[in-house]
Scaffold this motif. Structure first.
Motif, mmCIF file in Angstrom:
data_model
loop_
_atom_site.group_PDB
_atom_site.id
_atom_site.type_symbol
_atom_site.label_atom_id
_atom_site.label_comp_id
_atom_site.label_asym_id
_atom_site.label_seq_id
_atom_site.Cartn_x
_atom_site.Cartn_y
_atom_site.Cartn_z
ATOM 1 N N HIS A 2 -30.572 -37.199 35.720
ATOM 2 C CA HIS A 2 -31.941 -37.690 35.746
ATOM 3 C C HIS A 2 -32.830 -36.813 34.866
ATOM 4 C CE1 HIS A 2 -31.235 -40.650 38.869
ATOM 5 N NE2 HIS A 2 -30.605 -39.731 39.584
ATOM 6 N N GLU A 3 -33.804 -37.445 34.273
ATOM 7 C CA GLU A 3 -34.742 -36.696 33.434
ATOM 8 C C GLU A 3 -35.733 -35.945 34.317
ATOM 9 O OE1 GLU A 3 -38.103 -37.529 29.958
ATOM 10 O OE2 GLU A 3 -36.675 -39.098 30.533
ATOM 11 N N ILE A 4 -35.990 -34.697 33.979
ATOM 12 C CA ILE A 4 -36.947 -33.885 34.730
ATOM 13 C C ILE A 4 -38.340 -34.150 34.177
ATOM 14 C CG2 ILE A 4 -37.674 -31.530 35.295
ATOM 15 C CD1 ILE A 4 -34.775 -30.679 35.087
ATOM 16 N N ASN A 5 -39.218 -34.639 35.045
ATOM 17 C CA ASN A 5 -40.578 -34.955 34.596
ATOM 18 C C ASN A 5 -41.497 -33.756 34.780
ATOM 19 O OD1 ASN A 5 -41.312 -34.933 37.387
ATOM 20 N ND2 ASN A 5 -40.653 -37.081 37.550
ATOM 21 N N ASN A 6 -42.727 -33.894 34.304
ATOM 22 C CA ASN A 6 -43.696 -32.793 34.357
ATOM 23 C C ASN A 6 -44.067 -32.414 35.789
ATOM 24 O OD1 ASN A 6 -43.765 -32.659 31.557
ATOM 25 N ND2 ASN A 6 -45.438 -34.133 31.390
ATOM 26 N N SER A 7 -44.067 -33.410 36.683
ATOM 27 C CA SER A 7 -44.392 -33.134 38.087
ATOM 28 C C SER A 7 -43.367 -32.186 38.706
ATOM 29 C CB SER A 7 -44.438 -34.439 38.886
ATOM 30 O OG SER A 7 -45.409 -35.313 38.366
ATOM 31 N N SER A 8 -42.088 -32.394 38.355
ATOM 32 C CA SER A 8 -41.031 -31.517 38.870
ATOM 33 C C SER A 8 -41.204 -30.091 38.370
ATOM 34 C CB SER A 8 -39.657 -32.055 38.442
ATOM 35 O OG SER A 8 -39.454 -33.358 38.940
ATOM 36 N N LEU A 9 -41.587 -29.959 37.086
ATOM 37 C CA LEU A 9 -41.834 -28.623 36.533
ATOM 38 C C LEU A 9 -42.985 -27.943 37.256
ATOM 39 C CD1 LEU A 9 -41.454 -29.176 32.671
ATOM 40 C CD2 LEU A 9 -39.947 -27.878 34.168
ATOM 41 N N PHE A 10 -44.009 -28.711 37.589
ATOM 42 C CA PHE A 10 -45.166 -28.150 38.293
ATOM 43 C C PHE A 10 -44.753 -27.640 39.667
ATOM 44 C CE2 PHE A 10 -48.792 -28.687 41.201
ATOM 45 C CZ PHE A 10 -49.698 -27.819 40.596
ATOM 46 N N ILE A 11 -43.881 -28.401 40.348
ATOM 47 C CA ILE A 11 -43.429 -28.013 41.691
ATOM 48 C C ILE A 11 -42.660 -26.702 41.645
ATOM 49 C CG2 ILE A 11 -41.864 -28.641 43.573
ATOM 50 C CD1 ILE A 11 -42.643 -31.568 43.045
ATOM 51 N N ILE A 12 -41.789 -26.546 40.634
ATOM 52 C CA ILE A 12 -41.006 -25.313 40.554
ATOM 53 C C ILE A 12 -41.898 -24.113 40.269
ATOM 54 C CG2 ILE A 12 -40.414 -25.351 38.085
ATOM 55 C CD1 ILE A 12 -38.096 -24.428 41.022
ATOM 56 N N PHE A 13 -43.001 -24.343 39.526
ATOM 57 C CA PHE A 13 -43.962 -23.257 39.291
ATOM 58 C C PHE A 13 -44.636 -22.850 40.598
ATOM 59 C CE2 PHE A 13 -44.135 -24.415 34.656
ATOM 60 C CZ PHE A 13 -43.763 -23.168 34.207
ATOM 61 N N ILE A 14 -44.904 -23.829 41.458
ATOM 62 C CA ILE A 14 -45.496 -23.536 42.761
ATOM 63 C C ILE A 14 -44.534 -22.696 43.607
ATOM 64 C CG2 ILE A 14 -46.321 -24.538 44.931
ATOM 65 C CD1 ILE A 14 -48.241 -24.905 42.591
ATOM 66 N N LEU A 15 -43.245 -23.047 43.543
ATOM 67 C CA LEU A 15 -42.240 -22.302 44.312
ATOM 68 C C LEU A 15 -42.125 -20.850 43.844
ATOM 69 C CD1 LEU A 15 -39.390 -24.977 44.642
ATOM 70 C CD2 LEU A 15 -40.989 -24.218 46.406
ATOM 71 N N VAL A 16 -42.362 -20.626 42.542
ATOM 72 C CA VAL A 16 -42.302 -19.260 42.008
ATOM 73 C C VAL A 16 -43.371 -18.379 42.643
ATOM 74 C CG1 VAL A 16 -42.598 -17.869 39.895
ATOM 75 C CG2 VAL A 16 -41.239 -19.958 39.830
ATOM 76 N N LEU A 17 -44.424 -18.999 43.147
ATOM 77 C CA LEU A 17 -45.488 -18.233 43.799
ATOM 78 C C LEU A 17 -44.997 -17.541 45.070
ATOM 79 C CD1 LEU A 17 -48.531 -20.681 43.451
ATOM 80 C CD2 LEU A 17 -48.136 -18.564 42.180
ATOM 81 N N ILE A 18 -43.939 -18.084 45.683
ATOM 82 C CA ILE A 18 -43.448 -17.517 46.944
ATOM 83 C C ILE A 18 -43.017 -16.055 46.785
ATOM 84 C CG2 ILE A 18 -41.658 -17.685 48.724
ATOM 85 C CD1 ILE A 18 -41.743 -20.732 48.348
ATOM 86 N N PRO A 19 -42.098 -15.745 45.843
ATOM 87 C CA PRO A 19 -41.730 -14.323 45.684
ATOM 88 C C PRO A 19 -42.895 -13.457 45.214
ATOM 89 C CG PRO A 19 -40.764 -15.654 43.935
ATOM 90 C CD PRO A 19 -41.302 -16.609 44.945
ATOM 91 N N ILE A 20 -43.820 -14.047 44.455
ATOM 92 C CA ILE A 20 -44.989 -13.281 43.997
ATOM 93 C C ILE A 20 -45.859 -12.882 45.178
ATOM 94 C CG2 ILE A 20 -47.113 -13.385 42.637
ATOM 95 C CD1 ILE A 20 -45.649 -15.281 40.718
ATOM 96 N N ILE A 21 -46.116 -13.845 46.066
ATOM 97 C CA ILE A 21 -46.935 -13.569 47.257
ATOM 98 C C ILE A 21 -46.246 -12.547 48.153
ATOM 99 C CG2 ILE A 21 -47.866 -14.578 49.374
ATOM 100 C CD1 ILE A 21 -48.230 -17.208 47.779
ATOM 101 N N ILE A 22 -44.929 -12.715 48.343
ATOM 102 C CA ILE A 22 -44.162 -11.763 49.166
ATOM 103 C C ILE A 22 -44.234 -10.365 48.578
ATOM 104 C CG2 ILE A 22 -41.839 -11.125 49.911
ATOM 105 C CD1 ILE A 22 -41.222 -14.120 50.151
ATOM 106 N N SER A 23 -44.145 -10.285 47.254
ATOM 107 C CA SER A 23 -44.196 -8.980 46.591
ATOM 108 C C SER A 23 -45.517 -8.271 46.860
ATOM 109 C CB SER A 23 -44.000 -9.157 45.080
ATOM 110 O OG SER A 23 -44.192 -7.925 44.417
ATOM 111 N N TYR A 24 -46.610 -9.020 46.756
ATOM 112 C CA TYR A 24 -47.925 -8.411 46.983
ATOM 113 C C TYR A 24 -48.145 -8.078 48.458
ATOM 114 C CZ TYR A 24 -49.506 -9.185 42.209
ATOM 115 O OH TYR A 24 -49.655 -9.125 40.842
#
Length: 235
Positions: A2-24
């Motif tokens: 399946h083709e990865i759309n822009n919405s999917s990319l946005f969601i993965i960027f949101i998930l990256v916030l999890i380790p960032i928040i945990i780190s802080y």
């Protein structure tokens, strides 16, 4: 696939916030590094997508080797930040990565695993260099934390090598049971023969283990050798 759309990319960027928040929250001190690394990785992959066709069409052997050398230099610059002395760490990293990757890449060419063409050399070399870079980073980080006095260098060296090799060893223990490796997955999704993909994956996994061990051994040896020479000069 399946083709990865822009919405999917946005969601993965949101998930990256999890380790960032945990780190802080936990005061790990790596939040900024995660942000910078994520942004760099995103931009670098976009640029690669634009220029990958041009890179793979390179024909002159010295240009291809020049690209591989440039990749090695960039990797060495990256791991040098993990060392306690930037300049010496860069040269130690460069020599260690170059030697370990050269041995494995030459073996692949001599045994006709891949042809001497940019389309094959650059991705494989990048995979080897990336693995060597991680191994060197672990060694530098371990040595930086443990070298307080010039005592028991053998134990310090062995510990750094062991820590660098643990991910590769554990990966081999669970491959095929817990995970289907990336190359094998890609070949199967592309419609390739599963048994043929297994052969390539075996070559890749075992070679990456060799790259990891060689880089760890060379990096720790050269670093401790340099430290010993520096200590003798001071005395």
């Amino acid at each position: 696939m399946h083709e990865i759309n822009n919405s999917s990319l946005f969601i993965i960027f949101i998930l990256v916030l999890i380790p960032i928040i945990i780190s802080y929250k936990q005061k790990l001190g790596i939040g900024s590094e995660i942000i910078v690394s994520s942004i760099r990785g995103f931009i670098q992959l976009l640029l690669l997508g634009f220029f990958v066709s041009s890179l793979f069409s390179l024909e002159k052997w010295y240009v291809v080797l020049g690209c591989i050398l440039l990749m090695t230099v960039i990797a060495s610059l990256n791991i040098s930040r993990r060392g306690d002395e930037y300049r010496s760490s860069f040269w130690i990293g460069l020599i260690s990565i170059f030697m370990s990757v050269s041995v494995c890449l030459t073996s692949w060419i001599l045994f006709d695993i891949i042809p001497f063409e940019a389309q094959y050399l650059l991705p494989v070399a990048g995979m080897f260099i990336g693995t060597a870079m991680v191994s060197g980073s672990v060694v530098f980080e371990t040595l930086k934390k443990n070298i307080k006095e010039m005592e028991d260098l053998t134990s310090i060296r062995n510990e750094s090598i062991k820590l660098a090799m643990i991910p590769s060893i554990d990966g081999l223990k669970t491959v095929g049971l817990v995970q289907i490796p990336g190359t094998m997955t890609g070949m199967i999704l592309a419609g390739g023969n599963p048994f043929e993909s297994v052969k390539y994956q075996i070559f890749i996994l075992f070679t990456l283990l060799v790259v990891t061990s060689l880089t760890a051994i060379l990096t720790s040896y050269f670093k401790l050798r340099y430290k010993t020479l520096q200590g003798n000069k001071i005395k």
